[in-house]
Design a protein around this motif. Structure first.
Motif, PDB file in Angstrom:
ATOM      1  N   MET A   1       0.846  -1.175   0.000  1.00  0.00           N
ATOM      2  CA  MET A   1       0.000   0.000   0.000  1.00  0.00           C
ATOM      3  C   MET A   1       0.897   1.246   0.000  1.00  0.00           C
ATOM      4  SD  MET A   1      -2.618   1.079   3.017  1.00  0.00           S
ATOM      5  CE  MET A   1      -4.188   1.560   2.401  1.00  0.00           C
ATOM      6  N   PRO A   2       0.709   2.166  -0.903  1.00  0.00           N
ATOM      7  CA  PRO A   2       1.528   3.375  -0.931  1.00  0.00           C
ATOM      8  C   PRO A   2       1.156   4.307   0.223  1.00  0.00           C
ATOM      9  CG  PRO A   2      -0.136   3.456  -2.645  1.00  0.00           C
ATOM     10  CD  PRO A   2      -0.226   2.098  -2.013  1.00  0.00           C
ATOM     11  N   PRO A   3       2.122   5.077   0.706  1.00  0.00           N
ATOM     12  CA  PRO A   3       1.824   5.994   1.808  1.00  0.00           C
ATOM     13  C   PRO A   3       0.880   7.110   1.361  1.00  0.00           C
ATOM     14  CG  PRO A   3       4.041   6.366   0.981  1.00  0.00           C
ATOM     15  CD  PRO A   3       3.513   5.168   0.268  1.00  0.00           C
ATOM     16  N   VAL A   4       0.140   7.633   2.306  1.00  0.00           N
ATOM     17  CA  VAL A   4      -0.766   8.747   2.019  1.00  0.00           C
ATOM     18  C   VAL A   4      -0.247  10.053   2.624  1.00  0.00           C
ATOM     19  CG1 VAL A   4      -2.795   7.272   1.779  1.00  0.00           C
ATOM     20  CG2 VAL A   4      -2.194   8.229   4.023  1.00  0.00           C
ATOM     21  N   ALA A   5       0.875   9.967   3.332  1.00  0.00           N
ATOM     22  CA  ALA A   5       1.451  11.166   3.944  1.00  0.00           C
ATOM     23  C   ALA A   5       2.961  11.009   4.007  1.00  0.00           C
ATOM     24  CB  ALA A   5       0.883  11.384   5.345  1.00  0.00           C
ATOM     25  N   ARG A   6       3.650  12.121   4.201  1.00  0.00           N
ATOM     26  CA  ARG A   6       5.100  12.132   4.338  1.00  0.00           C
ATOM     27  C   ARG A   6       5.434  12.682   5.724  1.00  0.00           C
ATOM     28  NH1 ARG A   6       8.781  16.306   3.690  1.00  0.00           N
ATOM     29  NH2 ARG A   6       7.121  17.663   2.989  1.00  0.00           N
ATOM     30  N   PHE A   7       6.344  12.012   6.412  1.00  0.00           N
ATOM     31  CA  PHE A   7       6.790  12.477   7.732  1.00  0.00           C
ATOM     32  C   PHE A   7       7.461  13.833   7.560  1.00  0.00           C
ATOM     33  CE2 PHE A   7      10.059  12.884  10.989  1.00  0.00           C
ATOM     34  CZ  PHE A   7       9.298  12.725  12.133  1.00  0.00           C
ATOM     35  N   ARG A   8       7.061  14.829   8.366  1.00  0.00           N
ATOM     36  CA  ARG A   8       7.633  16.164   8.227  1.00  0.00           C
ATOM     37  C   ARG A   8       8.464  16.580   9.419  1.00  0.00           C
ATOM     38  NH1 ARG A   8       4.951  22.020   7.921  1.00  0.00           N
ATOM     39  NH2 ARG A   8       6.786  23.088   7.117  1.00  0.00           N
ATOM     40  N   SER A   9       7.910  16.475  10.638  1.00  0.00           N
ATOM     41  CA  SER A   9       8.597  17.028  11.798  1.00  0.00           C
ATOM     42  C   SER A   9       8.262  16.271  13.064  1.00  0.00           C
ATOM     43  CB  SER A   9       8.151  18.480  12.057  1.00  0.00           C
ATOM     44  OG  SER A   9       8.413  19.315  10.985  1.00  0.00           O
ATOM     45  N   VAL A  10       9.194  16.334  14.000  1.00  0.00           N
ATOM     46  CA  VAL A  10       8.921  16.006  15.392  1.00  0.00           C
ATOM     47  C   VAL A  10       8.733  17.365  16.055  1.00  0.00           C
ATOM     48  CG1 VAL A  10       9.898  15.098  17.525  1.00  0.00           C
ATOM     49  CG2 VAL A  10      10.321  13.924  15.363  1.00  0.00           C
ATOM     50  N   VAL A  11       7.645  17.563  16.787  1.00  0.00           N
ATOM     51  CA  VAL A  11       7.358  18.862  17.390  1.00  0.00           C
ATOM     52  C   VAL A  11       7.321  18.722  18.907  1.00  0.00           C
ATOM     53  CG1 VAL A  11       5.736  20.789  17.502  1.00  0.00           C
ATOM     54  CG2 VAL A  11       6.003  19.516  15.363  1.00  0.00           C
ATOM     55  N   LEU A  12       8.106  19.549  19.582  1.00  0.00           N
ATOM     56  CA  LEU A  12       8.154  19.542  21.037  1.00  0.00           C
ATOM     57  C   LEU A  12       7.511  20.804  21.580  1.00  0.00           C
ATOM     58  CD1 LEU A  12      11.854  18.386  21.507  1.00  0.00           C
ATOM     59  CD2 LEU A  12       9.803  16.981  21.531  1.00  0.00           C
ATOM     60  N   ASP A  13       6.535  20.648  22.459  1.00  0.00           N
ATOM     61  CA  ASP A  13       5.965  21.789  23.168  1.00  0.00           C
ATOM     62  C   ASP A  13       6.942  22.240  24.242  1.00  0.00           C
ATOM     63  OD1 ASP A  13       3.706  21.431  21.647  1.00  0.00           O
ATOM     64  OD2 ASP A  13       2.477  20.630  23.275  1.00  0.00           O
ATOM     65  N   CYS A  14       7.022  23.551  24.471  1.00  0.00           N
ATOM     66  CA  CYS A  14       7.943  24.069  25.466  1.00  0.00           C
ATOM     67  C   CYS A  14       7.601  25.522  25.786  1.00  0.00           C
ATOM     68  CB  CYS A  14       9.381  23.961  24.976  1.00  0.00           C
ATOM     69  SG  CYS A  14       9.707  24.884  23.457  1.00  0.00           S
ATOM     70  N   PRO A  15       8.150  26.069  26.873  1.00  0.00           N
ATOM     71  CA  PRO A  15       7.874  27.460  27.208  1.00  0.00           C
ATOM     72  C   PRO A  15       8.733  28.449  26.424  1.00  0.00           C
ATOM     73  CG  PRO A  15       9.175  26.462  28.936  1.00  0.00           C
ATOM     74  CD  PRO A  15       8.821  25.361  27.959  1.00  0.00           C
ATOM     75  N   ASP A  16       9.928  28.033  25.965  1.00  0.00           N
ATOM     76  CA  ASP A  16      10.858  28.933  25.283  1.00  0.00           C
ATOM     77  C   ASP A  16      11.481  28.212  24.087  1.00  0.00           C
ATOM     78  OD1 ASP A  16      12.889  30.639  24.443  1.00  0.00           O
ATOM     79  OD2 ASP A  16      13.581  31.083  26.475  1.00  0.00           O
ATOM     80  N   PRO A  17      10.819  28.286  22.919  1.00  0.00           N
ATOM     81  CA  PRO A  17      11.297  27.543  21.750  1.00  0.00           C
ATOM     82  C   PRO A  17      12.725  27.900  21.335  1.00  0.00           C
ATOM     83  CG  PRO A  17       9.088  28.353  21.370  1.00  0.00           C
ATOM     84  CD  PRO A  17       9.558  28.967  22.642  1.00  0.00           C
ATOM     85  N   ARG A  18      13.108  29.151  21.385  1.00  0.00           N
ATOM     86  CA  ARG A  18      14.454  29.544  20.956  1.00  0.00           C
ATOM     87  C   ARG A  18      15.514  28.902  21.855  1.00  0.00           C
ATOM     88  NH1 ARG A  18      16.846  30.859  16.559  1.00  0.00           N
ATOM     89  NH2 ARG A  18      15.128  32.240  16.081  1.00  0.00           N
ATOM     90  N   ALA A  19      15.310  28.950  23.170  1.00  0.00           N
ATOM     91  CA  ALA A  19      16.293  28.381  24.101  1.00  0.00           C
ATOM     92  C   ALA A  19      16.418  26.871  23.907  1.00  0.00           C
ATOM     93  CB  ALA A  19      15.918  28.700  25.543  1.00  0.00           C
ATOM     94  N   LEU A  20      15.304  26.180  23.755  1.00  0.00           N
ATOM     95  CA  LEU A  20      15.366  24.723  23.599  1.00  0.00           C
ATOM     96  C   LEU A  20      15.955  24.349  22.240  1.00  0.00           C
ATOM     97  CD1 LEU A  20      14.816  22.150  25.156  1.00  0.00           C
ATOM     98  CD2 LEU A  20      12.500  22.135  24.190  1.00  0.00           C
ATOM     99  N   ALA A  21      15.619  25.092  21.189  1.00  0.00           N
ATOM    100  CA  ALA A  21      16.194  24.832  19.870  1.00  0.00           C
ATOM    101  C   ALA A  21      17.700  25.082  19.878  1.00  0.00           C
ATOM    102  CB  ALA A  21      15.512  25.698  18.816  1.00  0.00           C
TER     103      ALA A  21
END
Length: 109
Positions: A1-21
């Motif tokens: 069966m062919p895929p219907v979507a492509r994996f794009r990102s792992v997303v982490l919730d956090c209070p300060d995205p810049r610091a964690l990135a």
């Protein structure tokens, strides 16, 4: 069966995205970039790896690992640490004895 979507990102919730990135960029490589010029969503394109995004969440409550009864661990990244990378040397990678300090200052490894 062919895929219907492509994996794009792992997303982490956090209070300060810049610091964690910035923390994960120091560990994994890559350059964090604000998507659409906003600092509430930062994307890190890990060289040779996945796209990891960090999303600001107001009132974020961090997990209390290893507790399972309140704020349980919801997600984690498994990382192998090395002092030498095979792509940059002639020999196999050697496990690192150095520790990684979390973005909030706690020793994590």
């Amino acid at each position: 069966m062919p895929p219907v979507a492509r994996f794009r990102s792992v997303v982490l919730d956090c209070p300060d995205p810049r610091a964690l990135a910035d923390f994960y960029a120091a560990v994994l490589g890559g350059t964090p970039e604000a998507e659409d010029g906003a600092d509430d969503w930062i994307v890190l394109r890990v060289p040779g790896g996945p796209r990891v995004a960090f999303q600001q969440v107001e009132g974020y409550t961090p997990p209390e690992w290893p507790r399972a009864d309140r704020n349980p661990q919801q997600f984690h990244l498994d990382l192998d640490g090395y002092t030498d990378y095979p792509a940059l040397s002639d020999g196999p990678a050697q496990p690192s004895s150095d520790s990684i300090v979390a973005w909030d200052g706690d020793r994590v490894a």
